[in-house]
Design a protein around this motif. Structure first.
Motif, short mmCIF file in Angstrom:
data_model
loop_
_atom_site.label_atom_id
_atom_site.label_comp_id
_atom_site.label_asym_id
_atom_site.label_seq_id
_atom_site.Cartn_x
_atom_site.Cartn_y
_atom_site.Cartn_z
N ILE A 90 20.56 21.68 4.87
CA ILE A 90 21.64 21.77 3.89
C ILE A 90 22.97 22.06 4.58
CG2 ILE A 90 22.57 23.14 1.97
CD1 ILE A 90 19.71 23.55 1.00
N VAL A 91 23.00 23.08 5.44
CA VAL A 91 24.28 23.47 6.05
C VAL A 91 24.77 22.40 7.03
CG1 VAL A 91 23.86 25.93 5.72
CG2 VAL A 91 23.20 24.87 7.89
N ASP A 92 23.85 21.76 7.76
CA ASP A 92 24.26 20.70 8.68
C ASP A 92 24.92 19.54 7.92
OD1 ASP A 92 23.38 22.05 10.91
OD2 ASP A 92 21.46 21.00 11.04
N SER A 93 24.30 19.15 6.81
CA SER A 93 24.84 18.05 6.02
C SER A 93 26.17 18.45 5.38
CB SER A 93 23.85 17.63 4.94
OG SER A 93 22.67 17.13 5.52
N ALA A 94 26.25 19.70 4.92
CA ALA A 94 27.48 20.18 4.28
C ALA A 94 28.64 20.18 5.27
CB ALA A 94 27.27 21.57 3.70
N LYS A 95 28.39 20.66 6.50
CA LYS A 95 29.47 20.70 7.49
C LYS A 95 29.94 19.28 7.83
CE LYS A 95 31.01 22.35 11.97
NZ LYS A 95 30.70 23.08 13.22
N THR A 96 29.00 18.33 7.89
CA THR A 96 29.37 16.94 8.17
C THR A 96 30.39 16.44 7.15
OG1 THR A 96 27.22 16.47 9.15
CG2 THR A 96 28.50 14.59 8.39
N ILE A 97 30.27 16.91 5.92
CA ILE A 97 31.13 16.43 4.85
C ILE A 97 32.42 17.25 4.73
CG2 ILE A 97 31.29 16.09 2.34
CD1 ILE A 97 28.24 15.52 2.42
N VAL A 98 32.33 18.61 4.79
CA VAL A 98 33.53 19.43 4.57
C VAL A 98 34.26 19.78 5.86
CG1 VAL A 98 32.53 20.40 2.48
CG2 VAL A 98 32.29 21.65 4.63
N GLY A 99 33.55 19.76 7.00
CA GLY A 99 34.21 19.98 8.28
C GLY A 99 34.39 21.43 8.70
N TRP A 100 33.88 22.39 7.90
CA TRP A 100 34.00 23.81 8.23
C TRP A 100 32.59 24.39 8.42
CZ3 TRP A 100 38.77 26.32 8.62
CH2 TRP A 100 39.89 25.58 8.22
N ASN A 101 32.50 25.53 9.16
CA ASN A 101 31.21 26.17 9.33
C ASN A 101 30.66 26.63 7.99
OD1 ASN A 101 30.59 25.97 12.06
ND2 ASN A 101 31.88 27.70 12.61
N VAL A 102 29.35 26.44 7.81
CA VAL A 102 28.70 26.75 6.54
C VAL A 102 27.47 27.61 6.82
CG1 VAL A 102 27.56 25.78 4.50
CG2 VAL A 102 29.49 24.57 5.54
N ASN A 103 27.24 28.61 5.96
CA ASN A 103 26.07 29.49 6.06
C ASN A 103 25.22 29.37 4.80
OD1 ASN A 103 27.15 30.78 8.47
ND2 ASN A 103 28.53 31.88 7.09
N PHE A 104 23.90 29.48 4.97
CA PHE A 104 23.01 29.62 3.81
C PHE A 104 22.41 31.01 3.90
CE2 PHE A 104 19.48 29.43 1.01
CZ PHE A 104 19.82 28.49 0.04
N ILE A 105 22.67 31.83 2.88
CA ILE A 105 22.29 33.24 2.88
C ILE A 105 21.19 33.45 1.84
CG2 ILE A 105 23.17 35.59 2.59
CD1 ILE A 105 26.04 34.02 2.93
N ASP A 106 20.10 34.13 2.22
CA ASP A 106 19.03 34.34 1.25
C ASP A 106 19.43 35.46 0.27
OD1 ASP A 106 18.45 36.87 2.31
OD2 ASP A 106 16.67 36.22 3.39
N PRO A 107 18.68 35.64 -0.82
CA PRO A 107 19.07 36.62 -1.84
C PRO A 107 19.14 38.06 -1.33
CG PRO A 107 17.50 35.05 -2.75
CD PRO A 107 17.55 34.79 -1.27
N GLN A 108 18.54 38.35 -0.18
CA GLN A 108 18.61 39.69 0.40
C GLN A 108 19.79 39.85 1.36
OE1 GLN A 108 15.41 38.02 0.19
NE2 GLN A 108 15.43 39.13 -1.76
N GLY A 109 20.60 38.79 1.50
CA GLY A 109 21.80 38.89 2.32
C GLY A 109 21.62 38.50 3.77
N ILE A 110 20.48 37.95 4.14
CA ILE A 110 20.24 37.53 5.51
C ILE A 110 20.64 36.06 5.67
CG2 ILE A 110 18.55 37.27 7.37
CD1 ILE A 110 19.18 40.16 6.56
N ILE A 111 21.42 35.76 6.70
CA ILE A 111 21.83 34.38 6.94
C ILE A 111 20.62 33.60 7.45
CG2 ILE A 111 23.33 32.85 8.27
CD1 ILE A 111 25.43 35.02 8.31
N LEU A 112 20.11 32.74 6.59
CA LEU A 112 18.90 31.99 6.88
C LEU A 112 19.19 30.80 7.80
CD1 LEU A 112 15.91 32.19 5.96
CD2 LEU A 112 16.45 30.57 4.16
N ALA A 113 20.35 30.18 7.62
CA ALA A 113 20.73 29.01 8.42
C ALA A 113 22.25 28.98 8.50
CB ALA A 113 20.19 27.73 7.78
#
Length: 357
Positions: free
Chosen positions: A12-35
């Motif tokens: 998800i984050v790799d594809s999102a960055k390809t489109i928006v051009g900025w660093n993207v994080n995916f954070i789980d509901p407990q607040g840990i950066i999953l990707a």
């Protein structure tokens, strides 16, 4: 509750960055950066993301020290079936990256809907898609739910093959190529394939069908190159096919970067090893080895390594005298402390040059 695993979140984050051009994080509901597209942040705590998940409200960070483990940016809660499954965050000045908020959440929505279609449907076609997704992302629980007690895929090794459609934003051409590939795979009796947003098709090919698949590659190259790149992974037992998938993506990336139509992971050797190294480690290595080199010296080393360390062949290609080449190589030694004419030092420089490219 839908659970997002690491590989899927990274997709998800790799594809999102390809489109928006900025660093993207995916954070789980407990607040840990999953990707994350910034690899050093993976596994760390993100307080703003945690609060966004708990409150179900977008959380904006204006200053780096405002929340623990959070850089400036905006964090959007992602809900499925009225449950927060994670938070997608974009890093940057809020007044700049805020314009991408709607697009970012829509990218997540497309991914999630596609994933749920594969995960929640039990008719034959959807069941196959769900199985492939579960295998690719090593979702053991999902695999067990689909396969039950019937070990239908256990007796044969498979290879994951990744197709990247590079149509420069032309959605119509991309859809046409994707349809053609899917139809060809059906004709080859290869039902284990799935589309992965935004521009990939992944197929799992058993040993018994691989010869037929390989015979089709030349036709695909004639029909679709340079709008299509293929990466072939390693042979694995079906429950370990996620490893083959990772290698197939590396091979696919290498194929695109070096303008090969099809690349086999088994032929990559050093390149495969280097691509598996953490990006931050790669940057640090390049900085340490190549920082002192200018563009002309960098090009000289590329030619030198391309000509298998042959002084005469390199000099001929560059149309300079052999003694001039010797002098320039010596200057590289003076700058870096590494002598390109010495095998062990040449290996260190070769890796640096390869990673910098």
């Amino acid at each position: 509750m839908v659970r997002i695993n690491v590989d899927f979140a990274q997709q998800i984050v790799d594809s999102a960055k390809t489109i928006v051009g900025w660093n993207v994080n995916f954070i789980d509901p407990q607040g840990i950066i999953l990707a994350s597209t910034d690899s050093k942040r993976i596994g760390t705590y993100h307080e703003a993301g945690h609060l966004a998940a708990r409150t179900r409200q977008t959380r904006t960070v204006y200053h780096k020290d405002e929340y623990k483990g959070s850089n400036s940016g905006i964090n959007y809660p992602i809900t499925m079936n009225d449950q927060v499954v994670g938070v997608i965050g974009i890093t940057g000045e809020p007044n700049v990256v805020g314009q991408y908020g709607f697009l970012l959440t829509k990218i997540c929505e497309v991914f999630m809907k596609e994933y749920l279609l594969e995960i929640q449907s039990y008719d034959d076609q959807q069941r196959v898609g769900k199985l492939v997704m579960a295998l690719l992302y090593h979702d053991l629980e999902g695999i067990q739910q689909i396969m039950g007690d019937a070990d239908i895929l256990a007796d044969e090794k498979y290879v994951a093959i990744s197709y990247m459609l590079d149509c420069l934003g032309d959605g119509q051409i991309q859809r046409q190529i994707e349809r053609n590939i899917t139809e060809d795979l059906q004709k080859l009796e290869l039902p284990l394939h799935v589309h992965i947003y935004p521009n990939m098709v992944v197929c799992l090919v058993p040993e018994s069908k691989y010869k037929k698949w390989k015979q089709r590659v030349t036709a695909w190259e004639t029909d679709f190159s340079p709008k299509l790149y293929i990466g072939v992974g390693t042979w694995e037992a079906v429950r370990h096919i996620y490893l083959s998938y990772r290698f197939s993506r590396m091979a696919m990336k290498y194929a695109k970067e070096h303008q090969f139509f099809c690349m086999f992971a088994e032929n990559m050797n050093l390149e495969l090893l280097l691509q598996s190294i953490d990006e931050q480690v790669q940057r640090q290595y390049v900085e340490k080895v190549c920082a002192a080199l200018n563009a002309e010296e960098f090009q000289l080393l590329q030619n030198y390594f391309k000509n298998e360390l042959s002084l005469q062949s390199t000099a001929n290609e560059m149309m300079i005298h052999k003694n001039t080449l010797q002098y320039r190589l010596k200057q590289i030694y003076v700058k870096t402390g590494l002598d390109p004419r010495k095998f062990t030092d040449a290996v260190v420089l070769y890796i640096g040059v390869h990673l910098k490219k």
